[in-house]
Motif scaffolding. Structure first.
Motif, PDB file in Angstrom:
ATOM      1  N   UNK A 179       0.838  -1.420  -0.126  1.00  0.00           N
ATOM      2  CA  UNK A 179      -0.099   0.061   0.094  1.00  0.00           C
ATOM      3  C   UNK A 179       0.802   1.311  -0.076  1.00  0.00           C
ATOM      4  N   UNK A 180       2.076   1.249   0.497  1.00  0.00           N
ATOM      5  CA  UNK A 180       3.014   2.132   0.388  1.00  0.00           C
ATOM      6  C   UNK A 180       3.618   2.425  -0.807  1.00  0.00           C
ATOM      7  N   UNK A 181       3.806   1.529  -1.586  1.00  0.00           N
ATOM      8  CA  UNK A 181       4.687   1.532  -2.746  1.00  0.00           C
ATOM      9  C   UNK A 181       4.178   2.393  -3.866  1.00  0.00           C
ATOM     10  N   UNK A 182       4.863   3.189  -4.574  1.00  0.00           N
ATOM     11  CA  UNK A 182       4.375   4.162  -5.679  1.00  0.00           C
ATOM     12  C   UNK A 182       5.282   4.049  -6.799  1.00  0.00           C
ATOM     13  N   UNK A 183       4.740   3.886  -7.726  1.00  0.00           N
ATOM     14  CA  UNK A 183       3.390   4.018  -8.192  1.00  0.00           C
ATOM     15  C   UNK A 183       2.624   2.483  -7.693  1.00  0.00           C
ATOM     16  N   UNK A 184       1.407   2.857  -7.145  1.00  0.00           N
ATOM     17  CA  UNK A 184       0.554   1.697  -6.268  1.00  0.00           C
ATOM     18  C   UNK A 184       0.247   0.673  -7.382  1.00  0.00           C
ATOM     19  N   UNK A 185       0.677  -0.728  -7.080  1.00  0.00           N
ATOM     20  CA  UNK A 185       0.265  -1.826  -7.918  1.00  0.00           C
ATOM     21  C   UNK A 185      -1.242  -2.187  -7.674  1.00  0.00           C
ATOM     22  N   UNK A 186      -1.748  -2.209  -8.609  1.00  0.00           N
ATOM     23  CA  UNK A 186      -3.379  -2.779  -8.428  1.00  0.00           C
ATOM     24  C   UNK A 186      -3.550  -4.037  -9.274  1.00  0.00           C
ATOM     25  N   UNK A 187      -4.660  -4.735  -8.865  1.00  0.00           N
ATOM     26  CA  UNK A 187      -5.435  -5.752  -9.554  1.00  0.00           C
ATOM     27  C   UNK A 187      -6.700  -5.674  -9.293  1.00  0.00           C
TER      28      UNK A 187
END
Length: 295
Positions: A179-187
């Protein structure tokens, strides 16, 4: 088999469930067609019969006590069984086939119990279930391939008469590290999914960079990717697999909007009406159409 003990009137339990879920004596009284004072008297009778306080007024309205929470879960089951028995013996026999559509996410969470109870009360009805995204199900209903379908808010045709069954929040789900990673990885699901659109709009409104790491056809696929530690996703309030947790402001994520689950019907038939009524009654028992349920 569950049985209602002597002295526990199902009407008392029904009023208690409505108050405990909705947080209001007034709305419960309207739902059962009684005055507020009559419903208050019902709750006093129930508390006297059980010897414990069941409801307290709190900051968010009327809330169940610890004894009330224990009773609430069991009262829902008792009322479902009571209504099933009543329906089986009092309604005219209904026979035939009915075609029901449902997104995968709702089918997994709610349909097993609902369809099992329907089969018990309507043994001569054959239910055919089609699972697909909401927009596809709406098209199939319009084409006459389904008799009724569950759908997510935002997919209903303009002017359609939808029976809204449940409303609640969308939640970010995953691991704190991701959740704190940028860019935020989404599925997320494919284009056109209202959950996908809501998540992207929330991130862009908060000016948070994101990337679509994976696209899944259903929530179970997105949760599998999240469990692998590859991306975060969005989901409705529900028990989560071990290793996943609800995420939010503490992890720097923006709030997501509420959404609703609705029931859309095609041309009326006796079989489709019986299933539609059964679905509505079971959703009223198992869920609440109140934003306070986000707790």
């Amino acid at each position: 088999m569950l049985a209602i003990p002597p002295g526990l009137d199902p009407d008392l339990l029904r009023s208690f469930v409505l108050i405990a879920e909705g947080g209001s004596f007034t709305r419960a009284a309207q739902a059962v067609g009684r005055t507020q004072s009559a419903v208050s008297m019902q709750i006093r009778r129930l508390e006297e019969a059980l010897g414990q306080p069941l409801l307290l007024r709190g900051a968010r309205g009327v809330e169940p006590t610890q004894h009330g929470l224990w009773l609430l879960e069991r009262a829902r089951r008792l009322l479902a069984l009571h209504d099933e028995i009543h329906t089986t013996f009092r309604q005219p026999a209904v026979a035939g086939a009915v075609r029901l559509g449902s997104p995968d996410d709702y089918a997994i969470r709610w349909l097993p119990g609902i369809l099992a109870r329907f089969a018990a009360s309507h043994p001569a009805v054959q239910v055919e279930v089609t699972c697909a995204p909401s927009n596809e199900l709406v098209d199939r209903l319009a084409a006459g391939e389904l008799d009724l379908t569950l759908l997510s808010e935002g997919n209903e045709p303009a002017g359609a008469r939808v029976r809204w069954l449940w409303r609640g929040p969308l939640l970010w789900v995953g691991t704190e590290a991701l959740a704190r990673r940028r860019p935020l990885p989404l599925t997320l699901s494919s284009n056109g999914c209202t959950w996908r659109n809501a998540a992207i709009a929330a991130l862009e409104g908060a000016d948070l960079p994101w990337r679509m790491a994976y696209t899944a056809a259903s929530l179970s696929g997105s949760l599998a990717v999240a469990l692998a530690g590859l991306a975060i996703t969005v989901a409705m309030p529900a028990p989560l697999p071990d290793g996943l947790r609800q995420l939010g402001a503490a992890e720097g994520l923006p709030p997501l909007p509420d959404f609703a689950i609705g029931l859309l019907r095609g041309p009326k038939t006796a079989v489709a009406e019986a299933l539609a009524q059964h679905i509505e009654e079971n959703f009223r028992l198992e869920t609440s159409f109140e934003p306070r349920m986000r707790a």
